[in-house]
Write an enzyme that holds these catalytic residues in place. Sequence first.
Site, PDB file in Angstrom:
ATOM      1  N   ASN A   1      73.072  18.831  44.747  1.00 55.50           N
ATOM      2  CA  ASN A   1      73.711  17.573  44.322  1.00 55.50           C
ATOM      3  C   ASN A   1      73.425  16.439  45.316  1.00 55.50           C
ATOM      4  OD1 ASN A   1      75.264  18.295  46.502  1.00 55.50           O
ATOM      5  ND2 ASN A   1      77.201  18.437  45.395  1.00 55.50           N
TER       6      ASN A   1
ATOM      7  N   HIS B   1      73.728  16.588  48.641  1.00 57.24           N
ATOM      8  CA  HIS B   1      74.493  16.532  49.887  1.00 57.24           C
ATOM      9  C   HIS B   1      73.605  16.842  51.087  1.00 57.24           C
ATOM     10  CE1 HIS B   1      75.921  21.009  49.447  1.00 57.24           C
ATOM     11  NE2 HIS B   1      75.059  20.970  50.449  1.00 57.24           N
TER      12      HIS B   1
END
Length: 240
Positions: A135, A137
């Site tokens: 995602n 990160h």
Amino acid sequence: MKTIIVKSQEEGGKVAGDIIIDYMSSKSNAILGLATGSTPISTYRYLIKKTKEENIDWSNITTFNLDEYMGLGPDHSKSYRYFMNEELFDHVNINKSNTFVPDGHTKTQSDAEKYDDLIQSKGGIDLQVLGLGVNGHIGFNEPGTSFESITSIVDLTNETIEANSRFFKNKDEVPKKAISMGLKSIMNAKKILLMAYGKSKAEAIKNLVNTKPTTDWPCTILQNHADVTLIIDEEAASEL
Ligand code: GLP
């Protein structure tokens, strides 16, 4: 941003490892920022191999890890401290007291922030190694994290808990919180090396490179850094 496309995770480990070794030979007391997860393992294996072959000296090196699961102590086999000992520190002549990993038993935000003070007191990170979450990160800075964030106790998203459950017996065993260097802490490093391998990272890599910096994709902050090298395989590069 410089991008190096490699054929395999093994080749990526060699490319990243050689950059790290070159840095260490130009600065024997370098401060390295290190990451965990499956991505940097090939780099650590290469560093161990080269250290044995070429007697590389780690005695003056200091390291700071990005993150740790909340509630897991250094002896827990799934803690990031344990991982670092197993995958790197136990195999080179680093002084363990110069290796720092955020404390998974940190109680308050003001205690978490002391990690940034410690990094600064040692002179700041010279070379930061990063992996990448599916995602987007970096560290455990999930989507929505402020670009001004420093070391903090953070909630993990369901997606990250799911992705990391492969390291645990089941999803329920994955801690729901972590302590992570913030995005600002990461951006303070002089040089950044981000590695990503496999199809699951392609969307995050596409955004990292092409999307205007947005907290929806934390990795896009790296576009604002002057010295970032991406080491990615063809699958991770497939949406560029
Ligand atoms: C983990 C770590 C990150 C890591 C990322 C990717 O949750 N906190 O530092 O870069 O997720 O993990 P992997 O390399 O296993 O794909």
